[in-house]
Design a protein around this motif. Structure first.
Motif, mmCIF file in Angstrom:
data_model
loop_
_atom_site.group_PDB
_atom_site.id
_atom_site.type_symbol
_atom_site.label_atom_id
_atom_site.label_comp_id
_atom_site.label_asym_id
_atom_site.label_seq_id
_atom_site.Cartn_x
_atom_site.Cartn_y
_atom_site.Cartn_z
ATOM 1 N N PHE A 7 -105.442 -73.838 -77.011
ATOM 2 C CA PHE A 7 -104.687 -74.872 -76.353
ATOM 3 C C PHE A 7 -105.422 -76.189 -76.444
ATOM 4 O O PHE A 7 -104.850 -77.235 -76.735
ATOM 5 C CB PHE A 7 -104.439 -74.463 -74.892
ATOM 6 C CG PHE A 7 -103.767 -75.522 -74.094
ATOM 7 C CD1 PHE A 7 -102.406 -75.787 -74.222
ATOM 8 C CD2 PHE A 7 -104.502 -76.293 -73.185
ATOM 9 C CE1 PHE A 7 -101.814 -76.773 -73.463
ATOM 10 C CE2 PHE A 7 -103.891 -77.288 -72.441
ATOM 11 C CZ PHE A 7 -102.541 -77.521 -72.577
ATOM 12 N N TRP A 8 -106.711 -76.177 -76.145
ATOM 13 C CA TRP A 8 -107.500 -77.413 -76.190
ATOM 14 C C TRP A 8 -107.604 -77.921 -77.631
ATOM 15 O O TRP A 8 -107.598 -79.147 -77.858
ATOM 16 C CB TRP A 8 -108.897 -77.191 -75.603
ATOM 17 C CG TRP A 8 -108.835 -76.984 -74.126
ATOM 18 C CD1 TRP A 8 -109.099 -75.871 -73.431
ATOM 19 C CD2 TRP A 8 -108.451 -77.967 -73.207
ATOM 20 N NE1 TRP A 8 -108.915 -76.050 -72.100
ATOM 21 C CE2 TRP A 8 -108.495 -77.391 -71.943
ATOM 22 C CE3 TRP A 8 -108.031 -79.301 -73.250
ATOM 23 C CZ2 TRP A 8 -108.177 -78.054 -70.755
ATOM 24 C CZ3 TRP A 8 -107.732 -79.938 -72.058
ATOM 25 C CH2 TRP A 8 -107.794 -79.327 -70.865
ATOM 26 N N ALA A 9 -107.610 -77.081 -78.572
ATOM 27 C CA ALA A 9 -107.641 -77.517 -79.980
ATOM 28 C C ALA A 9 -106.333 -78.192 -80.331
ATOM 29 O O ALA A 9 -106.293 -79.232 -81.018
ATOM 30 C CB ALA A 9 -107.880 -76.324 -80.908
ATOM 31 N N LEU A 10 -105.205 -77.650 -79.811
ATOM 32 C CA LEU A 10 -103.907 -78.262 -80.034
ATOM 33 C C LEU A 10 -103.839 -79.625 -79.358
ATOM 34 O O LEU A 10 -103.346 -80.600 -79.952
ATOM 35 C CB LEU A 10 -102.803 -77.334 -79.518
ATOM 36 C CG LEU A 10 -101.379 -77.876 -79.645
ATOM 37 C CD1 LEU A 10 -101.003 -78.075 -81.124
ATOM 38 C CD2 LEU A 10 -100.397 -76.947 -78.967
ATOM 39 N N ILE A 11 -104.315 -79.733 -78.159
ATOM 40 C CA ILE A 11 -104.327 -81.002 -77.434
ATOM 41 C C ILE A 11 -105.190 -82.004 -78.191
ATOM 42 O O ILE A 11 -104.816 -83.173 -78.340
ATOM 43 C CB ILE A 11 -104.852 -80.801 -75.987
ATOM 44 C CG1 ILE A 11 -103.928 -79.925 -75.191
ATOM 45 C CG2 ILE A 11 -105.060 -82.123 -75.278
ATOM 46 C CD1 ILE A 11 -102.614 -80.564 -74.799
ATOM 47 N N GLY A 12 -106.314 -81.599 -78.653
ATOM 48 C CA GLY A 12 -107.211 -82.495 -79.416
ATOM 49 C C GLY A 12 -106.547 -82.975 -80.706
ATOM 50 O O GLY A 12 -106.641 -84.140 -81.073
ATOM 51 N N LEU A 13 -105.850 -82.070 -81.345
ATOM 52 C CA LEU A 13 -105.152 -82.436 -82.590
ATOM 53 C C LEU A 13 -104.051 -83.437 -82.297
ATOM 54 O O LEU A 13 -103.887 -84.432 -83.016
ATOM 55 C CB LEU A 13 -104.592 -81.175 -83.266
ATOM 56 C CG LEU A 13 -103.823 -81.418 -84.583
ATOM 57 C CD1 LEU A 13 -104.738 -82.018 -85.640
ATOM 58 C CD2 LEU A 13 -103.198 -80.135 -85.092
#
Length: 161
Positions: A7-13
């Protein structure tokens, strides 16, 4: 709710892409690609123009080469015509010279022949006069002899001239 790393990787992207759009990176990339495309198009047009100029120069040099070859052929044919004319003229001059020299030789021969005939006549007259003098001197004497000799000399001289 627990957020996992995906989830945090998606938000960062998403944030990264939003930041890229906010800074207008895709426009700059497109602008750079457009500029590069324009540069390539300009270079292609310049290369096409240079190629056309080179073809025009090649055609011009080929035309000049053909003209030079034609001119060289004209010069050669003119030189051949002049050489033939000079040979004909030289032959005619040589024939005229030979004819003139032959005529001079014939004239000299005729003159020498005439001189020889004249010399023979003169010598014959001298011999005839001497013989006549001797004969007359033996047969005639005195005043009559002098008159006959004088008359004979005048007759011979008159007949020769």
């Amino acid at each position: 709710m627990t957020f996992d790393a995906t989830f945090w990787a998606l938000i960062g992207l998403i944030l990264f892409l939003a930041l890229m759009i906010y800074i207008k990176i895709p426009g700059k990339i497109a602008e750079g690609l457009d500029k590069r495309s324009d540069d390539i198009r300009t270079e292609l047009e310049e290369a096409r123009r240079l190629r056309e100029e080179a073809q025009a120069l090649l055609a011009e040099y080929q035309r000049k080469q053909r003209e030079a070859e034609r001119e060289a052929e004209d010069i050669i044919s003119q030189a051949q015509r002049e050489a033939k004319a000079m040979a004909t003229e030289a032959k005619a001059k040589l024939e005229a010279y030979v004819t003139r020299r032959q005529k001079q030789a014939e004239d000299k021969i005729a003159q020498a022949e005439a001189q020889a005939v004249q010399d023979v006549r003169t010598r014959s007259v001298d011999v005839a006069i001497q013989a006549a003098e001797i004969i007359i001197a033996d047969k005639v004497s005195g005043k009559l002899a002098d008159e006959l000799i004088g008359k004979s000399i005048k007759d011979v001289a008159a007949k020769l001239n």
